[in-house]
Structure formats: C-alpha cells, structure tokens
Motif scaffolding. Structure first.
Motif, PDB file in Angstrom:
ATOM      1  N   VAL A  24      38.411  39.587  41.347  1.00 18.70           N
ATOM      2  CA  VAL A  24      37.722  40.848  41.055  1.00 18.70           C
ATOM      3  C   VAL A  24      38.141  41.868  42.116  1.00 18.70           C
ATOM      4  O   VAL A  24      38.042  41.600  43.316  1.00 18.70           O
ATOM      5  N   ASP A  25      38.666  43.006  41.657  1.00 17.99           N
ATOM      6  CA  ASP A  25      39.044  44.063  42.607  1.00 17.99           C
ATOM      7  C   ASP A  25      38.689  45.418  41.993  1.00 17.99           C
ATOM      8  O   ASP A  25      37.925  45.485  41.024  1.00 17.99           O
ATOM      9  N   ASP A  26      39.265  46.481  42.532  1.00 16.79           N
ATOM     10  CA  ASP A  26      38.911  47.820  42.047  1.00 16.79           C
ATOM     11  C   ASP A  26      39.238  48.006  40.565  1.00 16.79           C
ATOM     12  O   ASP A  26      38.514  48.670  39.832  1.00 16.79           O
ATOM     13  N   LYS A  27      40.347  47.361  40.126  1.00 16.65           N
ATOM     14  CA  LYS A  27      40.771  47.565  38.733  1.00 16.65           C
ATOM     15  C   LYS A  27      40.155  46.526  37.791  1.00 16.65           C
ATOM     16  O   LYS A  27      39.976  46.784  36.612  1.00 16.65           O
ATOM     17  N   ASP A  76      32.890  41.637  34.918  1.00 19.24           N
ATOM     18  CA  ASP A  76      32.800  41.397  33.459  1.00 19.24           C
ATOM     19  C   ASP A  76      34.170  41.075  32.875  1.00 19.24           C
ATOM     20  O   ASP A  76      34.318  40.156  32.066  1.00 19.24           O
ATOM     21  N   ASN A  77      35.194  41.833  33.329  1.00 20.68           N
ATOM     22  CA  ASN A  77      36.569  41.568  32.848  1.00 20.68           C
ATOM     23  C   ASN A  77      36.986  40.152  33.238  1.00 20.68           C
ATOM     24  O   ASN A  77      37.585  39.415  32.449  1.00 20.68           O
ATOM     25  N   ALA A  78      36.636  39.781  34.467  1.00 23.55           N
ATOM     26  CA  ALA A  78      37.030  38.460  34.985  1.00 23.55           C
ATOM     27  C   ALA A  78      36.401  37.353  34.146  1.00 23.55           C
ATOM     28  O   ALA A  78      37.072  36.400  33.739  1.00 23.55           O
ATOM     29  N   VAL A  79      35.093  37.507  33.828  1.00 23.03           N
ATOM     30  CA  VAL A  79      34.397  36.489  33.020  1.00 23.03           C
ATOM     31  C   VAL A  79      35.033  36.422  31.636  1.00 23.03           C
ATOM     32  O   VAL A  79      35.326  35.331  31.120  1.00 23.03           O
ATOM     33  N   ASP A  80      35.278  37.607  31.030  1.00 24.96           N
ATOM     34  CA  ASP A  80      35.896  37.631  29.689  1.00 24.96           C
ATOM     35  C   ASP A  80      37.246  36.920  29.707  1.00 24.96           C
ATOM     36  O   ASP A  80      37.577  36.151  28.801  1.00 24.96           O
ATOM     37  N   SER A  81      38.006  37.198  30.757  1.00 22.13           N
ATOM     38  CA  SER A  81      39.344  36.613  30.819  1.00 22.13           C
ATOM     39  C   SER A  81      39.271  35.093  30.959  1.00 22.13           C
ATOM     40  O   SER A  81      40.050  34.363  30.350  1.00 22.13           O
ATOM     41  N   LEU A  82      38.281  34.592  31.735  1.00 19.14           N
ATOM     42  CA  LEU A  82      38.129  33.122  31.870  1.00 19.14           C
ATOM     43  C   LEU A  82      37.669  32.484  30.567  1.00 19.14           C
ATOM     44  O   LEU A  82      38.133  31.416  30.181  1.00 19.14           O
ATOM     45  N   ILE A  83      36.735  33.183  29.872  1.00 14.12           N
ATOM     46  CA  ILE A  83      36.247  32.650  28.584  1.00 14.12           C
ATOM     47  C   ILE A  83      37.404  32.551  27.594  1.00 14.12           C
ATOM     48  O   ILE A  83      37.583  31.540  26.909  1.00 14.12           O
ATOM     49  N   THR A  84      38.225  33.598  27.540  1.00 13.92           N
ATOM     50  CA  THR A  84      39.372  33.595  26.622  1.00 13.92           C
ATOM     51  C   THR A  84      40.322  32.442  26.978  1.00 13.92           C
ATOM     52  O   THR A  84      40.820  31.732  26.106  1.00 13.92           O
ATOM     53  N   PHE A  85      40.544  32.247  28.298  1.00 10.90           N
ATOM     54  CA  PHE A  85      41.444  31.183  28.767  1.00 10.90           C
ATOM     55  C   PHE A  85      40.911  29.794  28.348  1.00 10.90           C
ATOM     56  O   PHE A  85      41.645  28.968  27.784  1.00 10.90           O
ATOM     57  N   LEU A  86      39.599  29.556  28.586  1.00  7.42           N
ATOM     58  CA  LEU A  86      39.019  28.238  28.265  1.00  7.42           C
ATOM     59  C   LEU A  86      38.950  28.008  26.759  1.00  7.42           C
ATOM     60  O   LEU A  86      39.202  26.906  26.272  1.00  7.42           O
ATOM     61  N   ALA A  87      38.617  29.076  26.014  1.00  6.36           N
ATOM     62  CA  ALA A  87      38.550  28.953  24.549  1.00  6.36           C
ATOM     63  C   ALA A  87      39.939  28.655  23.989  1.00  6.36           C
ATOM     64  O   ALA A  87      40.096  27.869  23.049  1.00  6.36           O
TER      65      ALA A  87
END
Ligand SMILES: Cc1cc2nc3c(=O)[nH]c(=O)nc-3n(C[C@H](O)[C@H](O)[C@H](O)COP(=O)(O)OP(=O)(O)OC[C@H]3O[C@@H](n4cnc5c(N)ncnc54)[C@H](O)[C@@H]3O)c2cc1C
Length: 270
Positions: free
Chosen positions: A242-245, A249-260
């Motif tokens: 998680v950084d300025d960009k 929320d983006n990080a969680v979404d990206s992990l969910i997409t990865f695991l799914a």
C-alpha cells in the motif's frame, strides 16, 4: 493385575536427520528422552496401580542408553523395568520391533493389560502397539481417551474417533494405545528417583528371548527404505504494497482477484 507399559527413547529435537545411504535415522549426537506421548501410557498404568493395586513393568527396546528412560519411568512410580538391547535388533522395522517386544512380553509376563503410546514422535507410524497385539493374538484398542473401569478381566474405555468418542468394552488380556486426553502426567518424585537409582534393570538379548525364529534386524525387516527426499513447498505468492498510488482497498481487491484466480476462494459477484 499385571500391566506392561511400552516406552520408546526418542531424540529430544524434532529436527531428526536421516542417513541417506541406509535410509535410517541418525540417532547419535542427540539428547534422548522418553517419547512424550508414552508419558501418558505410564500415567494410565500408574492410575490403575493406585486404584486397583496393579504392578507396572515398563519395557523398552533400544541401545544401552535407553536405560535412562526406564529409570525415569521407575522414578515416576513404575515397579519394574526391562531393557531389550542387542546389536542383532539393529535395523528392525516396525514389524520386527513389534515381534521383539511381543516376545519379551510373553517371556516376562503374563500381563493383563499392555499399554503403549499413540505414536512415537520420531518414527511416527503408530504401528508398533497394534503390531504387538497382532503377534500376541489379543485385542487392540487404539486412541483410548479415558478408562471407565478395569475389573474382572474386562476393560471399559472410551476411544477418540474423528467425530466424537466410541465406548468400547474389551476382554483382557488386551493392548491399548492412549492419547493425551487420558490425563495430566505426573512428575518423578525424589523418593521415586532414589528408588530408581537402586533398582536393577535386567537386559534381554536376542539369545535370551524364547523366540522360535530370529525375525529381527535389517535383514528380516520387510520394510525397505527405497529413497529419502526432502519435501519442498513451492509457494508462488503475491505481495501487494500500500502506497500513495495503491490504496488498502485496491490491495485487498487485488489479493481477492489473485486468490479467486487460483480457485482458493470464491469471489462474490457485485
Ligand atoms: C528399514 C528400517 C530400519 C530401521 N532401523 C532402525 C534402527 O537401526 N534403530 C532404531 O532405533 N530404529 C530403526 N528403525 C525405526 C524403527 O523401526 C522404529 O523406530 C520402531 O519400529 C518404532 O516405530 P515408530 O517409531 O513408528 O513407533 P510407533 O509405532 O509410532 O510407536 C507407537 C508406540 O509403540 C511403542 N514403541 C515403539 N517403539 C518402541 C520401542 N523400541 N520400545 C518400546 N516401545 C516402543 C511406544 O509405546 C510408542 O508410543 C528402522 C525402520 C526401518 C523401516
């Protein structure tokens, strides 16, 4: 009532090393202790000794150093100890180990009840207890979690099963293996240690057993260790920062997409 308790000496460390050439465990250079799960077998026998006046004999098969664990069992309150030790036993697999122990039980008995641990923390097969019962042609009750009564040549107990407990009533002589739930283990007492120091421990060798056939040692062990490998787990993970960009929320979404994407979770449709 006569009870035999089987205890095994195991390396204290869980970091057990194997000899790649022989396929057997390297047992030198490590501190040895009573197999932790065998302490519950000793405790079970000592409780029966207190409630019904049973005599408890503790037996181990191992090198001369295994005398140490027998002394500890004596200092906890066991009455007698037997060491089975002979270079001819070296290389025995669980089948051969069970055979040697069953012969010692026959020779030093008769016993009404034989108690073993659930499994040894090094070999970890849980085969030796039931193997002995098979050699002796007596019933085996595994994973015993409590003893309700042990009178008139009958044992009533509960055993741990996957989804609860099973009540079992068995005629003696029988062999049981016990689990941790059987009760808290007592500590050796000072009086017990003094008594253990002066208690003689007889050593049974291959020649002193009344065995019909020498079914022990590496040559007579049907289990052959063909290959030893180290299991490696390949983890292709994903790290998000998680950084300025990139917001949380983006990080969680990206992990969910990865695991799914790996079918590890199901992504809820919006
Ligand atoms: C080919 C081969 C060669 C082997 N060579 C050797 C060797 O040279 N030296 C060696 O030490 N091991 C050797 N082993 C390992 C040995 O067979 C096992 O350690 C032994 O049979 C016990 O099996 P386990 O550890 O799975 O015990 P488990 O079956 O998990 O033990 C269950 C219970 O049985 C009782 N028990 C188990 N072992 C003993 C014992 N020795 N004395 C008293 N009670 C016991 C205890 O109550 C224990 O809690 C060899 C194994 C193989 C396959």
């Amino acid at each position: 009532m006569q009870i035999a308790v089987l205890i095994k000496q195991v390396p204290e460390t869980s970091n057990v090393k194997m000899d790649p050439d022989t396929g057997t465990m390297i047992r030198t250079g490590t501190e040895n202790v009573i197999n932790p799960l065998d302490l519950y077998a000793i405790e079970t026998a000592l409780k029966l000794k207190e409630s019904s006046g049973a005599a408890v004999t503790v037996i181990t098969m191992g090198p001369e150093q295994a005398r140490k664990v027998l002394k500890e069992a004596l200092s906890m309150g066991c009455d007698k100890a037997i060491l089975l030790s002979d270079r001819k036993f070296a290389g025995s697999d669980t089948w051969a180990t069970s055979y040697v122990l069953s012969r010692a039980i026959l020779d030093s008995g008769p016993y009404d009840l034989i108690i073993a641990g659930e499994r040894a923390t090094d070999g970890d097969t849980g085969q030796v207890g039931p193997g002995i019962a098979a050699w002796l042609d007596i019933p085996a009750v595994t994973f015993v979690s409590s003893i309700e009564s042990c009178v008139f040549s009958r044992l009533d107990c509960s055993r741990l099963i996957e989804d609860g407990y099973q009540k079992v009533s068995v005629a003696l002589p029988a062999l049981i293996t016990v689990v941790k739930e059987i009760g808290a283990v007592r500590l050796p007492t000072l009086k017990g240690k003094i008594r253990a120091r002066s208690t003689d421990i007889p050593v049974l060798t291959a020649d002193s057993l009344s065995a019909h056939k020498p079914l022990w040692g590496l040559a007579n062990s049907p289990t052959k260790v063909v290959k030893i490998g180290k299991a490696t787990v390949a983890r292709a993970g994903k790290r998000v920062t998680v950084d300025d960009k990139f917001t949380a929320d983006n990080a969680v979404d990206s992990l969910i997409t990865f695991l799914a994407g790996k079918d590890l979770i199901q992504k809820e449709s919006a």
